[in-house]
Scaffold this active site. Structure first.
Site, PDB file in Angstrom:
ATOM      1  N   HIS A 196      17.046  -0.407  -7.253  1.00 25.48           N
ATOM      2  CA  HIS A 196      15.773  -0.829  -6.634  1.00 25.48           C
ATOM      3  C   HIS A 196      15.437  -2.191  -6.923  1.00 25.48           C
ATOM      4  O   HIS A 196      14.597  -2.458  -6.036  1.00 25.48           O
ATOM      5  CB  HIS A 196      14.832   0.067  -7.082  1.00 25.48           C
ATOM      6  CG  HIS A 196      14.414   0.122  -8.430  1.00 25.48           C
ATOM      7  ND1 HIS A 196      14.980   0.515  -9.420  1.00 25.48           N
ATOM      8  CD2 HIS A 196      13.475  -0.652  -9.111  1.00 25.48           C
ATOM      9  CE1 HIS A 196      14.472   0.105 -10.575  1.00 25.48           C
ATOM     10  NE2 HIS A 196      13.444  -0.517 -10.226  1.00 25.48           N
ATOM     11  N   ARG A 249       8.890   5.283 -26.950  1.00 22.64           N
ATOM     12  CA  ARG A 249      10.068   5.467 -25.809  1.00 22.64           C
ATOM     13  C   ARG A 249      11.087   6.465 -26.193  1.00 22.64           C
ATOM     14  O   ARG A 249      11.315   7.180 -25.020  1.00 22.64           O
ATOM     15  CB  ARG A 249      10.747   3.899 -25.887  1.00 22.64           C
ATOM     16  CG  ARG A 249      11.741   4.009 -24.928  1.00 22.64           C
ATOM     17  CD  ARG A 249      12.358   2.604 -24.910  1.00 22.64           C
ATOM     18  NE  ARG A 249      13.722   2.505 -23.914  1.00 22.64           N
ATOM     19  CZ  ARG A 249      14.263   1.284 -23.710  1.00 22.64           C
ATOM     20  NH1 ARG A 249      14.197   0.192 -24.577  1.00 22.64           N
ATOM     21  NH2 ARG A 249      15.072   1.352 -22.790  1.00 22.64           N
ATOM     22  N   GLN A 253       0.980  -1.250   0.013  1.00 22.61           N
ATOM     23  CA  GLN A 253       0.107  -0.007   0.084  1.00 22.61           C
ATOM     24  C   GLN A 253       1.024   1.216  -0.062  1.00 22.61           C
ATOM     25  O   GLN A 253       0.365   2.461  -0.289  1.00 22.61           O
ATOM     26  CB  GLN A 253      -0.911  -0.084   1.234  1.00 22.61           C
ATOM     27  CG  GLN A 253      -2.045  -1.174   1.111  1.00 22.61           C
ATOM     28  CD  GLN A 253      -2.971  -0.774   0.047  1.00 22.61           C
ATOM     29  OE1 GLN A 253      -3.544   0.210  -0.256  1.00 22.61           O
ATOM     30  NE2 GLN A 253      -3.335  -1.884  -0.439  1.00 22.61           N
ATOM     31  N   ASN A 272       3.680  -1.847 -35.269  1.00 20.60           N
ATOM     32  CA  ASN A 272       3.275  -1.537 -33.844  1.00 20.60           C
ATOM     33  C   ASN A 272       4.461  -1.519 -33.215  1.00 20.60           C
ATOM     34  O   ASN A 272       4.613  -0.707 -32.090  1.00 20.60           O
ATOM     35  CB  ASN A 272       2.244  -2.440 -33.433  1.00 20.60           C
ATOM     36  CG  ASN A 272       0.978  -2.272 -34.549  1.00 20.60           C
ATOM     37  OD1 ASN A 272       0.639  -3.170 -35.018  1.00 20.60           O
ATOM     38  ND2 ASN A 272       0.251  -1.160 -33.978  1.00 20.60           N
ATOM     39  N   HIS A 321       7.249  -5.769  -8.873  1.00 20.90           N
ATOM     40  CA  HIS A 321       8.485  -5.489  -9.756  1.00 20.90           C
ATOM     41  C   HIS A 321       8.859  -4.228  -9.050  1.00 20.90           C
ATOM     42  O   HIS A 321      10.194  -3.838  -9.101  1.00 20.90           O
ATOM     43  CB  HIS A 321       8.269  -5.497 -11.112  1.00 20.90           C
ATOM     44  CG  HIS A 321       7.787  -4.597 -11.682  1.00 20.90           C
ATOM     45  ND1 HIS A 321       6.366  -4.213 -11.681  1.00 20.90           N
ATOM     46  CD2 HIS A 321       8.125  -3.700 -12.373  1.00 20.90           C
ATOM     47  CE1 HIS A 321       6.038  -3.036 -12.195  1.00 20.90           C
ATOM     48  NE2 HIS A 321       6.959  -2.663 -12.731  1.00 20.90           N
ATOM     49  N   GLN A 354       4.855   8.003  -9.842  1.00 20.25           N
ATOM     50  CA  GLN A 354       5.317   7.387 -11.006  1.00 20.25           C
ATOM     51  C   GLN A 354       6.509   8.102 -11.479  1.00 20.25           C
ATOM     52  O   GLN A 354       7.694   7.427 -11.882  1.00 20.25           O
ATOM     53  CB  GLN A 354       4.199   6.723 -12.027  1.00 20.25           C
ATOM     54  CG  GLN A 354       4.868   6.118 -13.322  1.00 20.25           C
ATOM     55  CD  GLN A 354       5.372   4.576 -12.884  1.00 20.25           C
ATOM     56  OE1 GLN A 354       4.828   4.163 -11.826  1.00 20.25           O
ATOM     57  NE2 GLN A 354       6.002   3.945 -13.860  1.00 20.25           N
ATOM     58  N   LEU A 355       6.298   9.291 -11.864  1.00 22.78           N
ATOM     59  CA  LEU A 355       6.972  10.175 -12.668  1.00 22.78           C
ATOM     60  C   LEU A 355       7.911  11.129 -11.813  1.00 22.78           C
ATOM     61  O   LEU A 355       8.584  12.103 -12.329  1.00 22.78           O
ATOM     62  CB  LEU A 355       6.328  11.077 -13.802  1.00 22.78           C
ATOM     63  CG  LEU A 355       5.591  10.123 -14.808  1.00 22.78           C
ATOM     64  CD1 LEU A 355       4.894  11.001 -15.906  1.00 22.78           C
ATOM     65  CD2 LEU A 355       6.482   9.318 -15.419  1.00 22.78           C
ATOM     66  N   LYS A 404       3.017  -9.309 -38.727  1.00 27.26           N
ATOM     67  CA  LYS A 404       1.984  -8.293 -38.998  1.00 27.26           C
ATOM     68  C   LYS A 404       2.252  -7.048 -37.713  1.00 27.26           C
ATOM     69  O   LYS A 404       1.579  -6.268 -38.158  1.00 27.26           O
ATOM     70  CB  LYS A 404       0.640  -8.896 -38.981  1.00 27.26           C
ATOM     71  CG  LYS A 404       0.177  -9.402 -37.661  1.00 27.26           C
ATOM     72  CD  LYS A 404      -1.128 -10.008 -37.758  1.00 27.26           C
ATOM     73  CE  LYS A 404      -1.544 -10.684 -36.618  1.00 27.26           C
ATOM     74  NZ  LYS A 404      -3.035 -11.172 -36.497  1.00 27.26           N
ATOM     75  N   HIS A 439      11.091   0.491  -4.940  1.00 25.56           N
ATOM     76  CA  HIS A 439      11.076   2.368  -5.339  1.00 25.56           C
ATOM     77  C   HIS A 439      10.762   2.850  -4.127  1.00 25.56           C
ATOM     78  O   HIS A 439      10.186   2.583  -3.139  1.00 25.56           O
ATOM     79  CB  HIS A 439      10.117   2.561  -6.419  1.00 25.56           C
ATOM     80  CG  HIS A 439      10.727   2.324  -7.848  1.00 25.56           C
ATOM     81  ND1 HIS A 439      11.658   3.295  -8.142  1.00 25.56           N
ATOM     82  CD2 HIS A 439      10.311   1.485  -8.830  1.00 25.56           C
ATOM     83  CE1 HIS A 439      12.017   2.712  -9.484  1.00 25.56           C
ATOM     84  NE2 HIS A 439      11.231   1.737  -9.799  1.00 25.56           N
TER      85      HIS A 439
END
Length: 487
Positions: free
Chosen positions: A222, A358, A129, A350, A193, A136-137, A346, A197
């Site tokens: 981390h 990225r 939690q 993408n 994962h 995140q950023l 195919k 952090h």
């Protein structure tokens, strides 16, 4: 019977959704008592009237009427529960771990996300939690105000995408012998994962290594902290893997845990196969799902690219490709003696879009010069506070910020609240750190400069721009210099 002698049809009781214990406006005290009996069985004796047999008959009629009544979208069809404190209505609280059940979570990127019981057990812990309090950023929200999403929702998204990919392979290629234990391990690795952090994500890693390298210690990552924190999480919350993995699993709990930890760290091509995970080398492709060391296309990046762009720019389809369709196109092939995850031809365009996304995100968002200036100032604030701010660690001992990475109890209490604590503190030793924080709030940020040096040609200055890890000089200054350093 009405006044004109005609029979009056019985008035139907209006259904109450919330609160359960309150009567409706058109109910009599007797019906109110029956309503109380319906929702709180333990109060039957206190709410019953003197005609016990009649009450039981009428109660049965009411229950039958409720069962036949169609439910609206706001009605809850789950069994009624007693909320009254005291007596038999108060369930005993177990001191040990209570086994969890499957849970559905609504995610703003992937919609309805189904979590397995083991994942729910891990989520319902203080250690996990804590990710709600980690942006995140990092400091990017000082440039893009929408970039305030947390590591918590990102972790749920990665677990979901990891499940989609491994279950697609399990369904389409049964010859791979992917067991349900393999699927659960991959999902768990995707969930935890980022457990290691610290505050403001990668900025804290920079701060810790700045202190550790100055004192002669090894560099900290981390991912390694995620391993130790996962072990602490399972032990502290008494979560037994035996309760959640299939009974016919050939691997032991220790092998399952080791496999999850190695999935977090990833396995580079050509690296020796670990013997401690209880699985054959033919399952090497499982390491390409969460942390792909082969080509970088993994579910971790697919989620945070999508989530970061949606939060920062508000785009509905930021990646330009359908992620579920991309994950359905995966196949496992043996290349140069190693099994690896491949994509159908195919999907080539993408995949190219993902690589371009990225590069674009790193240039304009992750490495934005203003965001990096803010994070540098935040790092300096923590350095100025490193000997003052402490958190509670093992055996209730105080632990300094940089040392918390070696104490899982202390580390599990860190969050972005650190800067708010420094700002609100009355400790005079934090005055300099508070002044630097005030500069951030007033947007008096660091500026990029180039030290005065003798560069005889434009080529030398251009090489400095390319080779330097930091973009000290703008490209436009190089183009305008015409062989001399611009003022």
């Amino acid at each position: 019977m009405s006044a004109n002698g005609m029979s009056t049809p019985p008035t139907k009781r209006r259904r109450c959704s919330f609160p359960d214990s309150l009567p409706c406006d058109d109910e009599t005290p007797e019906k109110t008592a029956r309503c109380c009996i319906s929702f709180v069985p333990s109060c039957q004796s206190s709410c019953s009237n003197k005609n016990g047999s009649d009450t039981e008959t009428e109660q049965a009629d009411v229950d039958a009427e409720d069962a036949a009544m169609p439910l609206s979208q706001t009605d809850n069809s789950t069994p009624a529960r007693a909320y009254r404190l005291g007596g038999s209505a108060l369930a005993s609280v177990s001191r040990g771990h209570q086994q969890r059940h499957q849970r559905t979570v609504c995610d703003r990127i992937h919609g309805q996300v189904m979590l397995d019981p083991l994942l729910v057990a891990v989520v319902d812990t203080p250690e996990f939690q804590r990710l709600r309090k980690l942006k995140q950023l990092g400091g990017t929200d000082h440039v893009f105000p929408g970039g305030t999403h947390s590591r918590f929702e990102h972790s749920l998204g990665v677990a979901h995408l990891a499940g989609l990919m491994v279950e697609s392979l399990q369904r389409k290629q049964p010859e791979l012998a992917i067991s349900n234990s393999d699927v659960l391990c991959v999902k768990l690795a995707g969930l935890v994962h980022d457990l290691g952090h610290g505050p403001f994500s990668h900025m804290f890693e920079t701060f810790v290594n700045r202190i550790r390298l100055a004192s002669g210690k090894s560099k900290w990552h981390h991912e390694a902290c995620s391993r130790s924190l996962l072990m602490h999480l399972l032990s502290e919350n008494q979560i037994s893997l035996d309760d959640y993995f299939p009974c016919d699993s050939a691997e032991s709990p220790s092998q399952q845990l080791e496999f999850v930890m190695m999935l977090i760290e990833g396995l580079a091509p050509g690296a020796p196969w670990p013997d401690s995970i209880g699985r054959p080398p033919a399952k090497r492709f499982l390491f390409d799902i969460v942390a792909n060391k082969r080509n970088g296309i993994d579910v971790d990046k697919l989620d945070y690219f999508h989530r970061d762009i949606a939060s920062v720019f508000g785009s509905a389809s930021p990646l330009g490709c359908d992620i579920p369709r991309l994950l359905e196109s995966v196949r496992v092939l043996s290349v140069e003696g190693e099994t690896q995850v491949c994509f159908e031809e195919k999907m080539a365009l993408n995949l190219g879009d993902i690589y371009r996304t990225r590069s674009w995100m790193h240039k304009f968002v992750y490495l934005h010069h203003t965001a990096k200036a803010v994070e540098t100032m935040m790092c300096d604030v923590l350095v100025l506070s490193k000997d003052v701010v402490e958190v509670r660690g093992m055996d209730n001992k105080p632990v300094k910020l940089a040392d918390a990475v070696e104490d899982p109890v202390a580390f599990s209490k860190l969050g972005d609240w650190i800067l708010d604590f420094i700002w609100a503190s009355c400790d005079a030793r934090l005055a300099e750190a508070q002044q630097l924080l005030a500069r951030i709030y007033r947007r008096e940020l660091y500026r990029q400069v180039v030290p005065c040096c003798n560069l005889p040609s434009r080529r030398d200055l251009s090489d400095l721009c390319i080779d330097s890890k930091r973009d000290f000089v703008l490209r436009c200054s190089v183009e305008r210099s015409n062989g001399s350093v611009a003022a």
